[in-house]
Design an enzyme around this catalytic site. Sequence first.
Site, PDB file in Angstrom:
ATOM      1  N   ASP A  89       9.494   3.798  12.971  1.00  0.00           N
ATOM      2  CA  ASP A  89      10.086   2.652  13.659  1.00  0.00           C
ATOM      3  C   ASP A  89      11.498   2.281  13.190  1.00  0.00           C
ATOM      4  OD1 ASP A  89       8.908   1.805  11.285  1.00  0.00           O
ATOM      5  OD2 ASP A  89       7.679   0.220  12.189  1.00  0.00           O
ATOM      6  N   ASP A 114       1.637   4.934   1.705  1.00  0.00           N
ATOM      7  CA  ASP A 114       1.396   5.831   2.837  1.00  0.00           C
ATOM      8  C   ASP A 114       1.985   7.197   2.514  1.00  0.00           C
ATOM      9  OD1 ASP A 114       0.413   3.652   4.640  1.00  0.00           O
ATOM     10  OD2 ASP A 114       2.453   2.935   4.321  1.00  0.00           O
ATOM     11  N   ASP A 169       0.856  -1.188   0.000  1.00  0.00           N
ATOM     12  CA  ASP A 169       0.000   0.000   0.000  1.00  0.00           C
ATOM     13  C   ASP A 169       0.892   1.238   0.000  1.00  0.00           C
ATOM     14  OD1 ASP A 169       0.959   0.186   2.653  1.00  0.00           O
ATOM     15  OD2 ASP A 169      -0.756  -0.958   3.382  1.00  0.00           O
TER      16      ASP A 169
HETATM   17  P1  ATP Z   1       3.744  -2.658   4.899  1.00  0.00           P
HETATM   18  O1  ATP Z   1       2.624  -1.705   4.569  1.00  0.00           O
HETATM   19  O2  ATP Z   1       4.442  -3.222   3.735  1.00  0.00           O
HETATM   20  O3  ATP Z   1       3.375  -3.656   5.941  1.00  0.00           O
HETATM   21  P2  ATP Z   1       4.894  -0.274   6.040  1.00  0.00           P
HETATM   22  O4  ATP Z   1       6.311   0.048   6.467  1.00  0.00           O
HETATM   23  O5  ATP Z   1       4.315   0.606   4.999  1.00  0.00           O
HETATM   24  O6  ATP Z   1       4.889  -1.780   5.616  1.00  0.00           O
HETATM   25  P3  ATP Z   1       2.650   0.448   7.655  1.00  0.00           P
HETATM   26  O7  ATP Z   1       2.085  -0.306   8.808  1.00  0.00           O
HETATM   27  O8  ATP Z   1       1.851   0.625   6.428  1.00  0.00           O
HETATM   28  O9  ATP Z   1       4.030  -0.280   7.342  1.00  0.00           O
HETATM   29  O10 ATP Z   1       3.099   1.863   8.237  1.00  0.00           O
HETATM   30  C1  ATP Z   1       3.573   2.912   7.398  1.00  0.00           C
HETATM   31  C2  ATP Z   1       4.750   3.613   8.051  1.00  0.00           C
HETATM   32  O11 ATP Z   1       4.325   4.196   9.292  1.00  0.00           O
HETATM   33  C3  ATP Z   1       5.916   2.714   8.430  1.00  0.00           C
HETATM   34  O12 ATP Z   1       6.788   2.517   7.343  1.00  0.00           O
HETATM   35  C4  ATP Z   1       6.559   3.495   9.533  1.00  0.00           C
HETATM   36  O13 ATP Z   1       7.338   4.543   9.031  1.00  0.00           O
HETATM   37  C5  ATP Z   1       5.369   4.095  10.256  1.00  0.00           C
HETATM   38  N1  ATP Z   1       4.905   3.210  11.344  1.00  0.00           N
HETATM   39  C6  ATP Z   1       3.913   2.294  11.294  1.00  0.00           C
HETATM   40  N2  ATP Z   1       3.751   1.681  12.469  1.00  0.00           N
HETATM   41  C7  ATP Z   1       4.630   2.236  13.311  1.00  0.00           C
HETATM   42  C8  ATP Z   1       4.942   2.061  14.695  1.00  0.00           C
HETATM   43  N3  ATP Z   1       4.300   1.161  15.420  1.00  0.00           N
HETATM   44  N4  ATP Z   1       5.912   2.830  15.228  1.00  0.00           N
HETATM   45  C9  ATP Z   1       6.560   3.760  14.489  1.00  0.00           C
HETATM   46  N5  ATP Z   1       6.317   3.967  13.190  1.00  0.00           N
HETATM   47  C10 ATP Z   1       5.376   3.229  12.600  1.00  0.00           C
HETATM   48 MG    MG Z   2       2.294   0.540   4.322  1.00  0.00          MG
END
Ligand code: ATP
Ligand code: MG
Length: 456
Positions: free
Chosen positions: A158, A76, A74
């Site tokens: 994170d 963000d 996805d």
């Molecule tokens: P994917 O969507 O492929 O699982 P993602 O890295 O995009 O991976 P998301 O859960 O969509 O993960 O979150 C988007 C972004 O928000 C992350 O890349 C990170 O920068 C931030 N993020 C999400 N969850 C946390 C958290 N618990 N603590 C700190 N930052 C976070």
């Molecule tokens: Mg994501």
Amino acid sequence: MIKKLLGLLPGNKKQKKTEQFDLNIIPRAEHNVSRNDISDQALKVLYRLNKAGFDAYLVGGGVRDLLLGKHPKDFDIATNASPEEVHRLFRNSRLIGRRFRLVHVLYGREIIEVATFRGQHDDNAEEDQSKVSASSEHGMLLRDNVYGTQAEDAIRRDFTVNALYYCIKDFSIYDYAGGLDDIHNRTLQIIGDPETRYREDPVRMLRAIRFATKLEFSIAENTARPIRELAPLLTHIPAARLFEEVLKLFMSGHGLDNFRMLREYGLLEALFPETEKALQKNPAFGIPFIEEALNNTDQRIRQDKPVTPAFLYAVFLWLPLQTEWSKMKAQGNSEFPALHLAAQHIINKQSAATSIPKRFGIPMKEIWEMQVRLPKRQGRRAEQLITHPRFRAAYDFLCLRESAGESLQGLGEWWTQYQKADEHQRKALLKDAGGSTKRPPRKRPSAVKKNPPKQR
Ligand code: ATP
Ligand code: MG
């Protein structure tokens, strides 16, 4: 050439500490992130925010996965517009979240998540900050709605590889935390002090495992070290959030690797306490049973076949169910009522760790129930069972039990043959199974014993 700038967190008078960091800006010509690989909807959101005078960046998995040549799950977006400002710009959007306020912009089934830059929490704030930020006695962030600059936002993310920003104005990438080096070294590194960051949000420990397996990265030593000791903090996370994490861990194509790594770090216990206990008692059956189920699920996902959490939960809780079921039988309940009682107890216990929505709890119980019914094939029972909506899942479950070492006298193979057979062959199979094709005499259903005999 990479422009290297020295950034300083902007002076917030109330803020205690000022942190220094290096900002690298990687120009378009020096990276492989292309607009062609970003969804049209995400681009639309980025451009509209930008046109309205706000900064807008693609961030997180979208940038990370494109840099790695993978297809992002996805997209963000991070912006300096407040959630309300974003909401006003997009009629097709909704404000969500309490712990972490966000805007979802909806385009059919695609959701673009837009987050406002997070700022640093100010522990010394004189006024009541409880509405925007709050932490628990364990150092856990209960609310995180202090807004700030992009630089502040970066260090609140994170992992370094998740803190890369793709700028829609000039298509450059902003790297505040050294994420690009970590992408090249294939290392997952938490930003800041690992223990503090895990205490703030223990789910980051699960995310570390998930990203390590998905990206085939190693976890940096400092990032891995505190996990084992801090794993029990996950018990403070709401069960509904952990259910979502379980789905991400086991239903996105890397379930087997995640299972092994979760156990290695002592994290499975927090998600499935009864399962972990049972696995320690009976690893010879339990481990191959769960691992094969996860392996099959991973393969099905790769082949775009449907998978359901009900099946996986039925697998994870099968061993704990056996113990509870025996207990219920020992209390004087007959087979079926004992199973119902045990199933309900086990589901209730599990729901305290990770919730199990009803739409999955019911089919789980049916899969278990069918394990009692599948050996009973006499009369028209086999015909009835095969048309049961849960037959296929129950049959797969049965085969898993057999291949993990349960002795079921070739029942799985019998059902394999029966499914392939024509009417004539089915009759022969029923005879082989020692059953008659006639309807068996009706038995009165046995009831749950209200006052089971006391155990001595
Ligand atoms: P994917 O969507 O492929 O699982 P993602 O890295 O995009 O991976 P998301 O859960 O969509 O993960 O979150 C988007 C972004 O928000 C992350 O890349 C990170 O920068 C931030 N993020 C999400 N969850 C946390 C958290 N618990 N603590 C700190 N930052 C976070
Ligand atoms: Mg994501």
